[in-house]
Design a protein around this motif. Structure first.
Motif, PDB file in Angstrom:
ATOM      1  N   ASP A 101       0.842  -1.198   0.000  1.00 38.12           N
ATOM      2  CA  ASP A 101       0.000   0.000   0.000  1.00 38.12           C
ATOM      3  C   ASP A 101       0.880   1.251   0.000  1.00 38.12           C
ATOM      4  O   ASP A 101       1.594   1.516   0.976  1.00 38.12           O
ATOM      5  CB  ASP A 101      -0.908  -0.012   1.237  1.00 38.12           C
ATOM      6  N   ASN A 179      -3.192  -0.572  -3.126  1.00 37.00           N
ATOM      7  CA  ASN A 179      -4.070   0.423  -2.499  1.00 37.00           C
ATOM      8  C   ASN A 179      -5.502  -0.094  -2.604  1.00 37.00           C
ATOM      9  O   ASN A 179      -6.136   0.013  -3.646  1.00 37.00           O
ATOM     10  CB  ASN A 179      -3.912   1.763  -3.230  1.00 37.00           C
ATOM     11  N   ALA A 180      -6.023  -0.678  -1.511  1.00 36.83           N
ATOM     12  CA  ALA A 180      -7.305  -1.391  -1.563  1.00 36.83           C
ATOM     13  C   ALA A 180      -8.462  -0.551  -2.130  1.00 36.83           C
ATOM     14  O   ALA A 180      -9.214  -1.040  -2.982  1.00 36.83           O
ATOM     15  CB  ALA A 180      -7.659  -1.925  -0.173  1.00 36.83           C
ATOM     16  N   ARG A 183      -7.801  -0.028  -5.891  1.00 37.82           N
ATOM     17  CA  ARG A 183      -7.880  -1.311  -6.586  1.00 37.82           C
ATOM     18  C   ARG A 183      -9.337  -1.704  -6.820  1.00 37.82           C
ATOM     19  O   ARG A 183      -9.695  -2.215  -7.886  1.00 37.82           O
ATOM     20  CB  ARG A 183      -7.179  -2.401  -5.777  1.00 37.82           C
ATOM     21  N   GLU A 184     -10.200  -1.474  -5.824  1.00 35.91           N
ATOM     22  CA  GLU A 184     -11.605  -1.845  -5.985  1.00 35.91           C
ATOM     23  C   GLU A 184     -12.236  -1.114  -7.158  1.00 35.91           C
ATOM     24  O   GLU A 184     -13.032  -1.687  -7.913  1.00 35.91           O
ATOM     25  CB  GLU A 184     -12.384  -1.558  -4.702  1.00 35.91           C
ATOM     26  N   SER A 194     -14.054 -10.663  -7.913  1.00 36.09           N
ATOM     27  CA  SER A 194     -13.261 -10.550  -6.684  1.00 36.09           C
ATOM     28  C   SER A 194     -12.183 -11.628  -6.606  1.00 36.09           C
ATOM     29  O   SER A 194     -11.114 -11.414  -6.034  1.00 36.09           O
ATOM     30  CB  SER A 194     -14.174 -10.630  -5.461  1.00 36.09           C
ATOM     31  N   ALA A 197      -8.146 -11.339  -7.508  1.00 33.64           N
ATOM     32  CA  ALA A 197      -7.062 -10.955  -6.591  1.00 33.64           C
ATOM     33  C   ALA A 197      -6.239 -12.152  -6.128  1.00 33.64           C
ATOM     34  O   ALA A 197      -5.150 -11.976  -5.574  1.00 33.64           O
ATOM     35  CB  ALA A 197      -7.624 -10.215  -5.385  1.00 33.64           C
TER      36      ALA A 197
END
Length: 261
Positions: A101, A179-180, A183-184, A194, A197
Motif C-alpha cells: 500500500d 491500495n485497496a 484497486r476496488e 473478486s 485478486a
C-alpha cells in the motif's frame, strides 16, 4: 452536530450531483464544528512536533496525520506507524517501501522524520496536511451514505499520489493493486471478479494492463490519470457496481419468493 453531505442519488447520477455541488459541500464540511476544532488544533500544535515519537504521544494530531492519508484505522497501531515514519523512504528496505500500500510511503515522505529534516515546522506544512485531511474526511462522510461514491471521490488524489510515488508504469500498476480502495475501483470498472485478486501478481498486472488498453485505449497509468480517462474510469466503476448490486438484489428476491413457495 456532525455535518452530513447531501447525496440524493446513488451510482453515476450521484457522482454527477457531487461534481456539481462538491466544492460548496466540502467548504461547509470544513467549517463544521468538529472538523474546525481538530484542524485548528493541528495548525496550532504541529510545529512543536519534532519526532515521530512526539506525534505518537498526541492522539489528536496523529488522527489528523493518518486521516489525511486515509489511514484512520491505524490510529492504535502506534508502534507500526512510528516505525514507518522514522525509517523514511530513502532506503529501499525501509518498511514503507516494502508494503504494497503506497499510502504509508506517502505519509512517511510528507512528514520527513526519516530524513532528519523534519518538515512539521515549515510554513506550508500544516495547511497541506489539513487540506488532505478535510478532503479524505469528506469522502468518509459521503461513504457513510454511499461507499461507491466515497471510492469515486478518492480516485483523483489516489492517482496523484501513485504517480508521485512510482516512476515506472509497472510500479504504478503494482501500487494501485496495493491500495485497496483504488484497486476496488479499477477491478470493478475493468470487469474483473473478486477472485481475480487470488492470481499471481505478475498475471494480474498483465491482465490489468490488457483490459485497460482495450477499455481506455491505453495502459499508461499517467494517461489514465488524466481528467478525461478518470471520468471514464469512475463512470464504468459506478455503472458496473450498481448493476452488480441490482443483480444481487434480484437474486435475493427470487430466492425469498422460492422459499415462500
Amino acid at each position: 452536530m456532525t455535518f452530513q453531505p447531501v447525496v440524493p442519488f446513488s451510482g453515476y447520477s450521484g457522482w454527477l450531483f457531487l461534481e456539481r455541488t462538491g466544492e460548496s459541500q466540502q467548504q461547509a464540511f470544513n467549517e463544521s464544528v468538529p472538523v474546525k476544532r481538530i484542524t485548528d488544533a493541528f495548525r496550532e500544535r504541529i510545529g512543536t512536533i519534532q519526532t515521530a515519537e512526539d506525534l505518537m504521544k498526541d492522539r489528536e494530531l496523529l488522527s489528523v496525520a493518518l486521516g489525511a492519508f486515509g489511514l484512520d484505522d491505524d490510529i492504535n497501531n502506534t508502534f507500526f506507524i512510528q516505525k514507518i515514519l522514522e525509517e523514511g523512504t530513502s532506503d529501499p528496505e525501509a518498511l514503507a517501501n516494502r508494503l504494497a500500500d503506497p499510502r504509508y510511503a506517502n505519509l512517511s515522505e510528507a512528514f520527513g522524520f526519516g530524513t532528519g529534516l523534519t518538515l512539521t515546522g515549515l510554513s506550508f506544512f500544516a495547511d497541506d496536511i489539513i487540506d488532505r485531511y478535510e478532503a479524505r474526511q469528506f469522502e468518509k462522510a459521503v461513504g457513510q451514505q454511499n461507499n461507491d461514491l466515497r471510492l469515486a471521490l478518492n480516485v483523483d488524489p489516489a492517482l496523484d499520489d501513485l504517480l508521485d510515488t512510482n516512476s515506472t508504469n509497472d510500479g504504478r500498476w503494482f501500487g494501485m493493486m496495493g491500495n485497496a480502495p483504488l484497486r476496488e475501483v479499477f477491478q470493478t470498472a475493468l470487469g474483473f471478479p473478486s477472485s481475480f485478486a487470488t492470481l499471481d501478481l505478475d498475471k494480474q498486472l498483465e491482465q490489468f494492463k490488457e483490459r485497460a488498453e482495450s477499455t481506455f485505449g491505453t495502459s499508461d497509468m499517467g494517461e489514465i490519470a488524466s481528467a478525461e480517462k478518470q471520468e471514464d474510469l469512475i463512470r464504468l466503476f459506478l455503472l458496473r457496481s450498481e448493476a452488480s448490486s441490482a443483480a444481487i438484489g434480484s437474486t435475493s428476491i427470487a430466492l425469498t419468493l422460492l422459499q415462500q413457495i
